[in-house]
Write an enzyme that holds these catalytic residues in place. Structure first.
Site, short mmCIF file in Angstrom:
data_model
loop_
_atom_site.label_atom_id
_atom_site.label_comp_id
_atom_site.label_asym_id
_atom_site.label_seq_id
_atom_site.Cartn_x
_atom_site.Cartn_y
_atom_site.Cartn_z
CB SER A 154 -31.87 32.37 -7.04
OG SER A 154 -32.12 33.00 -5.84
CE1 TYR A 184 -29.79 37.40 -8.76
CE2 TYR A 184 -31.53 36.62 -7.49
CZ TYR A 184 -30.22 36.59 -7.79
OH TYR A 184 -29.48 35.63 -7.37
#
Length: 294
Positions: free
Chosen positions: A186, A199
């Site tokens: 990401s 995350y």
């Protein structure tokens, strides 16, 4: 052969406020529905008769990758949680509309035994394994470090990075020279995000995992790369943040909009195909123009 795809090539769509209470989110509940594949996308048999295993393949980026792979000639197996069965069945229908097989493998990716099971079943049911897409993830929002719990920490790490190690360990004995592993990281791996500590840190681990694994497997001729999406319209978003934040999702990137899964999946096709035969240990960045240190 008639294909079930979107007829819309318009990627800039308005997203109204919405929220889902449980992770992982459900794609069938999203408004508007994400664009899975462009109707103009022409397959070229780049993955002809390959077999791919995609974790988190029922919805979002995973669904888009499954459908693009199918259009390129691959059969696919997808893992997902039992509560995502409706989404998984939709993905299966989309893959089969491309004339390819789709094996459904519901279960808990946090369990080591399940990680081995999905690899074994893919090989057993589809005959082999050529492409592994480590994509499953959850995303839990905490405004402060003090709000985080050990339960959330373990859930995020077991889903987002432990599963990558475990599924890959089970898959490697079945992969051969010319096969490929693609990991979903990401933009948060490079930028961090204050309210997504768990995350972001798992996505940073995935980036490093990709680089280290590429060196580990290079003598076997197995390529290992990653894709680091920016804000992409998937069920992960309304299941992570408030309805008001969803309405503003993606507006802070240079393109001033969220991306669609159809704009990310071709990166996976490229890395899975022989077009990327001289590429390993690298990360592609479909993120709407955000500059990162790759």
């Amino acid at each position: 052969m008639q294909r079930r795809t979107t007829n819309s090539n318009v990627m800039n769509v308005e997203i109204p406020p919405q929220h889902q209470d449980v992770q992982p989110g459900i794609e069938a509940q999203l408004d508007p529905q994400p664009i899975v594949i462009r109707s103009s996308y022409k397959g070229a048999n780049k993955l002809k008769d390959k077999v791919a295993l995609i974790t988190g393949g029922d919805s979002g980026i995973g669904r888009a990758v499954a459908v693009h792979f199918a259009r390129e000639g691959a059969d696919v197996a997808i893992s997902y949680t039992p509560r995502e069965e409706t989404d998984a069945q939709k993905t299966k229908a989309l893959v089969e509309a491309e004339g390819r097989k789709c094996l459904l493998l519901p279960g808990d990716i946090r369990k080591e035994g399940y990680c081995s099971y999905i690899v074994d079943e893919t090989v057993k049911q589809l005959g082999k394994l050529n492409l592994l897409i480590n994509n499953a993830a959850i995303q839990l929002q905490h405004e402060t470090l003090e709000e985080e719990t050990d339960e959330d920490l373990l859930a995020t790490y077991e889903t987002n990075i432990y599963s990558f190690f475990r599924v890959t360990k089970a898959a490697v004995p079945h992969l051969s020279k010319g096969d490929a592993i693609i990991n979903t990281t990401s933009v948060t791996a490079y930028q961090g995000r204050a309210d997504l500590l768990e995350y972001s840190s798992t996505k940073g681990a995935i980036m490093t995992f990709t680089r280290a694994l590429s060196s580990n497997l290079i003598t076997k001729g197995i390529r290992v790369n990653a894709v680091a999406p920016g804000p992409i319209w998937t069920p992960l978003n309304p299941a992570s943040v408030s309805a008001e934040e969803v309405a503003e999702f993606g507006k802070d990137v240079p393109m001033k909009r969220p991306g669609q899964p159809a704009e990310v999946a071709p990166a996976y096709v490229f890395l899975a195909s022989q077009d990327a035969s001289y590429i390993t240990g690298q990360v592609l960045h479909p993120n709407g123009g955000t500059i990162v240190n790759a």
